[in-house]
Every structure is written in structure tokens, then in C-alpha cells.
Design a protein around this motif. Structure first.
Motif, PDB file in Angstrom:
ATOM      1  N   UNK A 101       0.800  -1.224   0.000  1.00 48.71           N
ATOM      2  CA  UNK A 101       0.000   0.000   0.000  1.00 48.71           C
ATOM      3  C   UNK A 101       0.832   1.273   0.000  1.00 48.71           C
ATOM      4  N   UNK A 102       2.129   1.160  -0.213  1.00 46.51           N
ATOM      5  CA  UNK A 102       2.990   2.348  -0.168  1.00 46.51           C
ATOM      6  C   UNK A 102       3.097   3.026  -1.536  1.00 46.51           C
ATOM      7  N   UNK A 103       2.795   2.277  -2.581  1.00 46.06           N
ATOM      8  CA  UNK A 103       2.862   2.842  -3.933  1.00 46.06           C
ATOM      9  C   UNK A 103       1.526   2.652  -4.639  1.00 46.06           C
ATOM     10  N   UNK A 104       1.268   3.535  -5.598  1.00 42.38           N
ATOM     11  CA  UNK A 104       0.126   3.368  -6.498  1.00 42.38           C
ATOM     12  C   UNK A 104       0.692   3.166  -7.895  1.00 42.38           C
ATOM     13  N   UNK A 105       0.027   2.351  -8.679  1.00 43.10           N
ATOM     14  CA  UNK A 105       0.550   2.160 -10.041  1.00 43.10           C
ATOM     15  C   UNK A 105      -0.582   2.324 -11.049  1.00 43.10           C
ATOM     16  N   UNK A 106      -0.155   2.614 -12.257  1.00 42.72           N
ATOM     17  CA  UNK A 106      -1.143   2.862 -13.315  1.00 42.72           C
ATOM     18  C   UNK A 106      -0.510   2.532 -14.662  1.00 42.72           C
ATOM     19  N   UNK A 107      -1.223   1.751 -15.472  1.00 41.25           N
ATOM     20  CA  UNK A 107      -0.757   1.487 -16.836  1.00 41.25           C
ATOM     21  C   UNK A 107      -1.158   2.674 -17.716  1.00 41.25           C
ATOM     22  N   UNK A 108      -0.172   3.206 -18.422  1.00 41.78           N
ATOM     23  CA  UNK A 108      -0.462   4.364 -19.276  1.00 41.78           C
ATOM     24  C   UNK A 108       0.415   4.330 -20.520  1.00 41.78           C
ATOM     25  N   UNK A 109      -0.081   4.903 -21.577  1.00 43.24           N
ATOM     26  CA  UNK A 109       0.705   4.883 -22.803  1.00 43.24           C
ATOM     27  C   UNK A 109       1.670   6.062 -22.828  1.00 43.24           C
ATOM     28  N   UNK A 110       2.923   5.760 -23.193  1.00 43.29           N
ATOM     29  CA  UNK A 110       3.917   6.819 -23.348  1.00 43.29           C
ATOM     30  C   UNK A 110       4.832   6.405 -24.504  1.00 43.29           C
ATOM     31  N   UNK A 111       5.093   7.319 -25.403  1.00 45.95           N
ATOM     32  CA  UNK A 111       5.899   7.006 -26.602  1.00 45.95           C
ATOM     33  C   UNK A 111       5.358   5.770 -27.317  1.00 45.95           C
ATOM     34  N   UNK A 112       4.059   5.727 -27.492  1.00 46.30           N
ATOM     35  CA  UNK A 112       3.374   4.636 -28.195  1.00 46.30           C
ATOM     36  C   UNK A 112       3.554   3.276 -27.524  1.00 46.30           C
ATOM     37  N   UNK A 113       3.878   3.283 -26.260  1.00 49.37           N
ATOM     38  CA  UNK A 113       4.038   2.008 -25.564  1.00 49.37           C
ATOM     39  C   UNK A 113       3.399   2.117 -24.178  1.00 49.37           C
ATOM     40  N   UNK A 114       2.717   1.043 -23.800  1.00 43.20           N
ATOM     41  CA  UNK A 114       2.069   1.059 -22.491  1.00 43.20           C
ATOM     42  C   UNK A 114       3.094   0.699 -21.422  1.00 43.20           C
ATOM     43  N   UNK A 115       3.110   1.504 -20.375  1.00 42.65           N
ATOM     44  CA  UNK A 115       4.084   1.310 -19.298  1.00 42.65           C
ATOM     45  C   UNK A 115       3.381   1.427 -17.956  1.00 42.65           C
ATOM     46  N   UNK A 116       3.969   0.809 -16.984  1.00 37.68           N
ATOM     47  CA  UNK A 116       3.364   0.847 -15.650  1.00 37.68           C
ATOM     48  C   UNK A 116       4.077   1.922 -14.832  1.00 37.68           C
ATOM     49  N   UNK A 117       3.351   2.943 -14.484  1.00 38.09           N
ATOM     50  CA  UNK A 117       3.942   4.057 -13.733  1.00 38.09           C
ATOM     51  C   UNK A 117       3.626   3.913 -12.246  1.00 38.09           C
ATOM     52  N   UNK A 118       4.627   4.216 -11.446  1.00 34.64           N
ATOM     53  CA  UNK A 118       4.466   4.124  -9.984  1.00 34.64           C
ATOM     54  C   UNK A 118       4.625   5.513  -9.382  1.00 34.64           C
ATOM     55  N   UNK A 119       3.905   5.730  -8.276  1.00 34.14           N
ATOM     56  CA  UNK A 119       4.126   6.935  -7.466  1.00 34.14           C
ATOM     57  C   UNK A 119       3.735   6.617  -6.025  1.00 34.14           C
ATOM     58  N   UNK A 120       4.156   7.502  -5.138  1.00 29.90           N
ATOM     59  CA  UNK A 120       3.877   7.273  -3.717  1.00 29.90           C
ATOM     60  C   UNK A 120       2.378   7.393  -3.444  1.00 29.90           C
ATOM     61  N   UNK A 121       1.863   6.528  -2.616  1.00 29.64           N
ATOM     62  CA  UNK A 121       0.477   6.644  -2.140  1.00 29.64           C
ATOM     63  C   UNK A 121       0.489   7.553  -0.908  1.00 29.64           C
ATOM     64  N   UNK A 122      -0.657   7.989  -0.419  1.00 30.10           N
ATOM     65  CA  UNK A 122      -0.658   8.796   0.813  1.00 30.10           C
ATOM     66  C   UNK A 122       0.039   8.055   1.965  1.00 30.10           C
ATOM     67  N   UNK A 123      -0.221   6.750   2.069  1.00 36.30           N
ATOM     68  CA  UNK A 123       0.463   5.966   3.129  1.00 36.30           C
ATOM     69  C   UNK A 123       1.961   5.946   2.869  1.00 36.30           C
TER      70      UNK A 123
END
Lengths: 359, 117
Positions: B67-89
Motif C-alpha cells: 500500500x505504499x505505492x500506487x501504479x497505473x498502466x499508461x501509454x507513453x511514446x506509443x508504448x504502455x508502461x506501468x507508472x508508480x508513485x507514492x500513495x498517501x500511506x
């Protein structure tokens, strides 16, 4: 086997765009996927694929050209063996972790000792009752390693399951924090090491085995003279035969007491009580034997049995005298034990502690 | 003798042990800004904290499952990538860990200073 999605036609699944010359990477990802849990496989491989492609493109951008097959291979090699890469995504990396291992090792040692003892004792009693051959005894000994292996297997499997449970529910399994310093055993300088207790058990057991085998193999007691003895008319009396099984049962008492005290710290009083029981059992055996008087007699209908009768009388006298001496030694030993305990008191040794600072 | 000690396996094991505890802190700290796996590894390496990809990528998954990170699949440079960032916790955890790091750092600095003097 589901491969990581390699093109955007998978509208519901995440995944990188297609790329030429992906054969090596596809094989690499396929190899990793074989060791990943099915529920997470596609997601993990898609992410790995995206990261690897990004790294390759980054390198190509630096070099200003496409990577050769060898250069791609180097990138994959640096990423690690597929099996190990997949293993790093598992929640649990070991069967028995560092917290559980000391408990496992302790239980394993105790289990192996008890298993060996119970197996050998049970098998020997069974063989003695059925009158098995010497080869059967050897067979029992030969099967001991397999028996120990099975015991070790069950103990290990149990701890693997416990470790798995502890990893899933850490709050319910914090056994190592549930202890009090007050529950530590008192310091006992006379405590026997596990190795010594095991050796004592084996010696006891060997003695019982030896005695159990004597009726079938008199040569164990009489050596080469057994042939002469069994060929002649001298035989053990019915009283001696009747005494045999009670004697064997009594001999098992000290061994059972020793097994019961395994892994426990006994107070000096308890230790004395155990010794007293063992001494009393020994004394009882000797006194009962002494009451038999006639241990050997002459059987059959040989014309002249005078010499044999004299030999039997000599045997009986020697045995009676030996038993009387043994009774005296046993009584003295018991008195010595009790006297030593009374004179020394209950003083227990202690480890030297650092002196307290004065003032 | 001192010159050879760094080539010994014992040193390598201790070095890895020393670094292991810092990796989480470094990764969490870097993920105050969104990254996907490869760029995070590059960003850490650029700042002198190179992490083996076989360690970093599973670590991100583990931190997310905690629960320390949030992730999201998103397209960047025509390729889908999994991006991570800090969650509030994750942000709270990072603050706590940084406080702990500060204490350790100061204590160690004092200890090392005493050892040198």
C-alpha cells in the motif's frame, strides 16, 4: 502459457507495442513466465517487457544504431536467469525462514532421537517375542536410516507449512515474542548435553538388545563355550526362564525415565529421585535373581550325570556369590548418592556475572 | 592486507547488507515523482544508487502490495508502461523512514567521529 501482450490489439490487457527482432526477448520472457503464478503472469511479463524494451531503445539512442543480437543478449543476461527473476516476484523466498529455523533444528534433533529410540525398542521387542533370526536384527538396523529420513521429512514438511502460515498471518504467529525471562530454566551445572543423553540412550538400548538376544544366541554370553553348553545336559531352570521377561521390562524403566526427562532441566531433587528409581530397579532385579537359587540344572537321561550336577552346582554358587556382591555394591552406591546429595545440599552453580559498580 | 579486503566475498556480503536497507528509502524518495521501472532505475543510478533490475522491479511490486505505492498502466511514446508513485500511506512512511534515517546518520557520524579522535 499466456505470453505478455506484445501489441495494442489487446485492449483489455496492458502491454508494449510490437517490435522487430524480439525473438530472443520473447524466449526470455517466455522462460520467466513458466515460473510465475498464473494470476500475475501476464501483468508481470508486460511490465518486464516494457522495461526491457525501454532499456534497449535507450541504449540504441545512445549508440545511434540498432543493437546487435549479442548486445541484446548482454542486456538480458544482466537482467538475470529467468528462473531467478521469476523467483524474486514470489512473496516467500524460503521454505523455513530465519525466525523458524532454530525451532525447526531443535524439534528435528529431538524427533530424530525419539524416533530412533522408539523404532529400535519396538522392533527389538517384536523380534525378541517372535524369535527372529540374527539377520532380522541386521535388517532392523539397516532400515533405521530410512526411518530417520521419513521422520526428518515429516518434521520439515510441518515447519514448511507453519512458515507458509506465519508468512501469511504474521500477527497470529509471533511465537518468538511470547516468552518471559522468568520462564527460563534455573542454571543446572550438572545438566547433560543432548549428545551425552543420546549416547546414554544408545548404550542402554544396546544393553537391552544384547540381553534380548542372549536366549537365542547363548554364544553372546558364553562365547565359544556355548557350543559345549548347549550340547550337554545343562539348561537354565524354569525359574530363570520365568524371570526373563519381567527382567526385560524392568530394564526398560530407566530408559523410559531418561526419555521422559529429555529436554527438561531437572532439579537436584528430581535427579536424585530418578537415580534412586534406577538404583531401586537394579537392586530389585538383583534381589529377585538372588531368590531363584538354582539357575542351571541337569536335564536328560545320561547314564552318569554326576559331573554335570557338580558343574551346575558350581555355576549356581558362583552366580549367587556374584549377585550378593552386586547387591552390596548397589546398596553402597545408592547410599553414596543419597549421602552426597545431603552433604552437598542443593547448591547450584552459576555463571560468573560482571561485578556491579560500587557507590 | 587492507588493500585486498575489498575483494573478499565477506566484504561483498556486508556491502550488500549495508545497501539493502537503503534501497527502499531511495526508491520511495525517488517516487515522489512518477516513474516507470526503467526510468526509476536510471534516475537512481544517475544519483549514484545503482540497483540491479532483478531487485528493483520486484521491490516495486512488493511496496505496492504493502500500500505504499500506487501504479497505473499508461501509454507513453506509443508504448504502455506501468507508472508508480507514492500513495498517501507511502508519503507518511517516507517521512517516518527519513526521520529514522536522520537519527541513524547522526548517531553513526558521532560514533565514527569518536572512533577517529
Amino acid at each position: 502459457m499466456n505470453f505478455p501482450p506484445q501489441n495494442t490489439s489487446h485492449s483489455t490487457s496492458p502491454g508494449p507495442a510490437p517490435r522487430s527482432c524480439d525473438d530472443l526477448m520473447e524466449r526470455y520472457l517466455h522462460a520467466i513466465g513458466r515460473h510465475l503464478p498464473k494470476s500475475r503472469r501476464e501483468d508481470i511479463l508486460a511490465e518486464l517487457s516494457a522495461n526491457l524494451l525501454a532499456e534497449i531503445e535507450d541504449r540504441e539512442s545512445d549508440l545511434g544504431r540498432s543493437l546487435t543480437a549479442a548486445e541484446q543478449s548482454d542486456i538480458l543476461k544482466a537482467h538475470g536467469r529467468p528462473f531467478l527473476v521469476a523467483a524474486r516476484y514470489s512473496p516467500q523466498q524460503y521454505l523455513i525462514g530465519p525466525n523458524a529455523f532454530p525451532y525447526y533444528w531443535l524439534v528435528l534433533r529431538i524427533s530424530l532421537t525419539l524416533s530412533a529410540f522408539v523404532y529400535l525398542l519396538g522392533s527389538s521387542i517384536g523380534l525378541a517375542v517372535t524369535g527372529a533370526t540374527f539377520a532380522a536384527y541386521i535388517g532392523v538396523m539397516a532400515r533405521l536410516p530410512f526411518n530417520l529420513l521419513v521422520t526428518a521429512g515429516w518434521v520439515t514438511l510441518t515447519f514448511v507449512v507453519l512458515e507458509f502460515w506465519a508468512t501469511r498471518y504474521p500477527s497470529k504467529s509471533a511465537v518468538h515474542s511470547q516468552w518471559k525471562p522468568e520462564s527460563l530454566p534455573r542454571i543446572d551445572p550438572a545438566r547433560r548435553t543432548p549428545a551425552r543423553v543420546t549416547a546414554e540412550l544408545l548404550i542402554h538400548f544396546g544393553g537391552i538388545l544384547y540381553l534380548a538376544a542372549i536366549p537365542r544366541y547363548p554364544s553372546l554370553l558364553l562365547g565359544p563355550g556355548a557350543g559345549y553348553f548347549t550340547a550337554g545336559p545343562l539348561r537354565a531352570t524354569a525359574q530363570l526362564h520365568a524371570f526373563y521377561w519381567p527382567m526385560m521390562a524392568l530394564l526398560c524403566v530407566p530408559v523410559l525415565l531418561k526419555v521422559a526427562s529429555l529436554g527438561r532441566t531437572l532439579t537436584p531433587g528430581w535427579r536424585l529421585a530418578l537415580r534412586a528409581v534406577k538404583g531401586a530397579v537394579g537392586l530389585l532385579l538383583l534381589v529377585l535373581l538372588l531368590r531363584i537359587h538354582d539357575y542351571f540344572t541337569v536335564v536328560g537321561s545320561l547314564p552318569d550325570q554326576t559331573n554335570y550336577r557338580q558343574a551346575a552346582a558350581i555355576f549356581n554358587n558362583i552366580i549367587t556369590l556374584s549377585l550378593r556382591i552386586a547387591v552390596a555394591v548397589c546398596v553402597l552406591s545408592l547410599v553414596w548418592e543419597i549421602g552426597s546429595y545431603i552433604l552437598k545440599g542443593r547448591s547450584a552453580g552459576s555463571y560468573p556475572l560482571a561485578p556491579r559498580a560500587q557507590g | 592486507m587492507h588493500s585486498t579486503v575489498t575483494t573478499e566475498p565477506a566484504f561483498e556480503n556486508l556491502r550488500m547488507e549495508l545497501r539493502r536497507g537503503c534501497l527502499v528509502l531511495a526508491a520511495l524518495s525517488q517516487l515522489r515523482v512518477e516513474h516507470y521501472g526503467y526510468t526509476l532505475r536510471k534516475a537512481l543510478a544517475d544519483q549514484g544508487m545503482s540497483i540491479d533490475e532483478g531487485t528493483l522491479y520486484p521491490l516495486l511490486r512488493r511496496l505496492e502490495s504493502q500500500g505504499l505505492l500506487l501504479s497505473e498502466w499508461r501509454e507513453e511514446d506509443k508504448r504502455r508502461k506501468r507508472f508508480y508513485r507514492l500513495s498517501p500511506e507511502g508519503k507518511q512512511m517516507l517521512t517516518s523512514l527519513l526521520g529514522e534515517w536522520q537519527i541513524i546518520n547522526e548517531s553513526l557520524a558521532n560514533i565514527l567521529q569518536e572512533a577517529h579522535s
